[in-house]
Design an enzyme around this catalytic site. Sequence first.
Site, short mmCIF file in Angstrom:
data_model
loop_
_atom_site.label_atom_id
_atom_site.label_comp_id
_atom_site.label_asym_id
_atom_site.label_seq_id
_atom_site.Cartn_x
_atom_site.Cartn_y
_atom_site.Cartn_z
N GLU A 417 0.80 -1.22 0.37
CA GLU A 417 -0.07 0.06 -0.07
C GLU A 417 0.89 1.52 -0.46
O GLU A 417 0.70 2.23 0.51
CB GLU A 417 -1.53 0.02 0.85
N GLU A 493 -4.15 -8.94 0.83
CA GLU A 493 -4.63 -8.76 1.86
C GLU A 493 -6.08 -8.61 1.79
O GLU A 493 -6.87 -8.50 1.15
CB GLU A 493 -4.12 -7.14 1.95
C1 GAL Z 1 -4.08 -2.67 6.11
C2 GAL Z 1 -2.52 -2.35 5.67
C3 GAL Z 1 -2.14 -2.99 6.90
C4 GAL Z 1 -3.04 -3.19 8.09
C5 GAL Z 1 -4.87 -3.17 7.98
C6 GAL Z 1 -5.76 -3.14 8.90
O1 GAL Z 1 -4.46 -1.23 4.44
O2 GAL Z 1 -1.78 -3.09 4.44
O3 GAL Z 1 -0.51 -3.35 7.28
O4 GAL Z 1 -2.58 -1.40 8.58
O5 GAL Z 1 -4.79 -2.53 6.81
O6 GAL Z 1 -6.56 -3.19 8.28
#
Ligand code: GAL
Length: 816
Positions: A417, A493
């Site tokens: 990100e 993710e």
């Molecule tokens: C994502 C990020 C992670 C964590 C996660 C929490 O956007 O890449 O590091 O912050 O959100 O939901």
Amino acid sequence: MTRERISLSEHWRFYKHSMEDQSPFRGERLDLDDRSWEQVKVPHDWAIAGPFDADNDVQVNSVIEDGITNKMVHIGRTGALPIVGIGWYRYELSVPFGWVGKRVLIEFDGVMSDSTVYLNEQEVGSWPYGYTSFCFDLTERLRFGQTNVLAVRVCSLPSSSRWYPGAGIYRHVRLIVTGPIHVGPWGTYITTPHISDQSAQIRVVTTLVNALLQPKLVELKTILIDPNGRVCGEATSELEFTDRTECEQLVAVTEPALWDVAAPQLYKAVTIVSVLGLEVDRYETPFGIRSIAFDAQEGFKLNGTAMKLKGVCLHHDLGALGAAVYVRAIERQLELMQKMGCNAIRATHNPPAPELLDLCDRMGLLVIDEAFDEWAEGKVTNGYHRLFKEWAEKDLRAMICRDRNHPSVIMWSTGNEIREQWMEDGAEVARYLTNICHDADPTRPVTAGLSMTDEAIRNGLADAVDIPGWNYKPHRYAEYHEQRPDWIAYGSETASTVSSRGVYHFPAAEEIPMKRQKDLHASSYDLSAPRWGSTPDREFMAQDELPYMLGEFVWTGFDYLGEPTPYRTEWPSRSSYFGIMDLCGLPKDRYYLYKSQWSMEPVLHLLPHWNWPGREGEYIPVHCYTSYSQAELFLNGISLGVSRKSTDSLYERYRLRWEKVPYEPGTIRVVAYDNDGNEAMSHEVHTAGAPARILLEPDRSGIQADGHDLSFITVSIVDERGRRCPTASEKVSFTIQGAGELAAIDNGDPTSTTSFRSDSICTFSGQCMVIVRSLAGQPGTLRITAASGALQAATADIAAVPPAEAGIGELDSRSS
Ligand code: GAL
């Protein structure tokens, strides 16, 4: 022995001073009296003992990724622990005369962060990024036959991370003593260009260093050892060189035993360097023979077999143990994930400890090895962006050169990100990093986790990596695939579902974004997530319906220190709610939901608990996570009907539900039926009585007496009949006698401010965890006693046995 690896673990001295303390302090001075400094063992995390404090590392910034465009105050974002400051480490190094003529190198697996290394007052080198490994040559500054003073200055800046980074020399350190002509640091690169059933071609490229600075004729012999310990191939080359050279050797191995997730077969290359027939260096490299393939239509294949990636993201902290590396704690995390059916780990958002990769090689887990959370554009004031220009290439190469022989590693990720996702030059920066990866290792694809996907597609960044990773986009996968059928894609993710172990809020309805609750917890019905997140069910559906998706990486396998979303400002929230397991590694309900989908084992799990005094007659939603497609629920023997999985509605597809169960104390029992309607499995949850005694359950009752090995003891409050009391909050005190000591304590409550080094803690949802450690060279029995007021106390004995010849402790004697 032509190469010695000497672990520098015991007998360090440590001193920390605050960032504000401007008085010039020169911890490297030879005449400095450090006897009053704390004696510590390395790996060491200076912040983990606490105390927790809302004022530790308060951050004021925007979180554009989360839709927070104005600067706001974040409390507990890095764990509310005292990470900020300057730490000094000193070590007295005896250098024998026998080392004259040798090269002496020091290798750090990672120092958090901005470290400068001195030997005998002279600066040897500095290394700013806390997550990459580095090696310095000490030889020129050594004093033979004397005690030398090694000093390391570490500077941990405020607002340098989005999660708990730990602080200090938190990974292993070792000396390498070898001849002047030797294999360079991380100096072998092994690939397998051709693999068939009959044979595999192994390509070994070795970097040799000649510190004599005059040409020497050198023999380089590489011997390959198969998984049974037998020699299965060798190659010999002769070369003459000064300074440094690379040598390529090709060796054929017949009937190769492939490295696979089910049977992770490991080979070993032994590199022997000789001059005039005399061996001057010997170096070992474990490797595996396996093929990986990624296809835009057929997904991921390992050794030609299609396989969905059932992955989790893991931050590096080990809960109450902090960031300090404990091999057993990493191994336990991986074991728990593998038991759930997980087959892949994304090391977020930084290169992991090398031991994690060794374990994944041995256990058969696939890995995405990730370099950065920031490129040139920062997310936090003192994040990696301040280093990017000067260091990105060095850090990326350090990661790849260290890790490219691991069969477990299947992709390099250059970032997560990163803000360049939506910036004009995003694609250019991405391409620069992709090219470095391709140069250092052309055998693995390059990826990055992208959240602003439309922007990253528009500015070309998604095309500047080999495989774009989509963060939180199950609802867009099909659209992106249609738009670009050539893209290989996966959920880098997923979910970010939040829950607190054993806590339930009613009703059990999807809540995205999750509203903040007075108790600072998140409900365990697994239906809540922040705005960008989703539920496990939504991602399962997308992956099931779209066979071309490689799979998913759930955010996260374990709760981690810091990032207590959605409680960004509410004290005392100081750790995350995202974990499938809590911070102690105790399973939340979600564990069984993933297991029911990912594992081959039968699963039948009911939630919530059945202790709701005062709520008699009220409806309690009962959910069941199961691998079976239908089950019947009974309340005190009376059927409440059969629930069947159905594709008609999302929340009936992967879970069974009885939304209106009128509460009465007693027993809820679920009976699962197979496809023929026969009873296949049953499970009961009882209303527990008053807390009566303590139950101690060590994960291992025998550990090695090496000063590092651990036993994790689950502590439960139970009633007279031995039933766990699911809401008990009882203060339990621990004493340890004999061959061990208390390493850490926790209860999995993200709002607890009890120090992880305390000897007592309140149970949270009826449980807590004590971690005990053996003492180096002191075998015997370790006895732990737990007491809590009028409750019946408990003891458990753990045998600390002399370290095995070869075991997990040996991981630290890997070659390098
Ligand atoms: C994502 C990020 C992670 C964590 C996660 C929490 O956007 O890449 O590091 O912050 O959100 O939901």
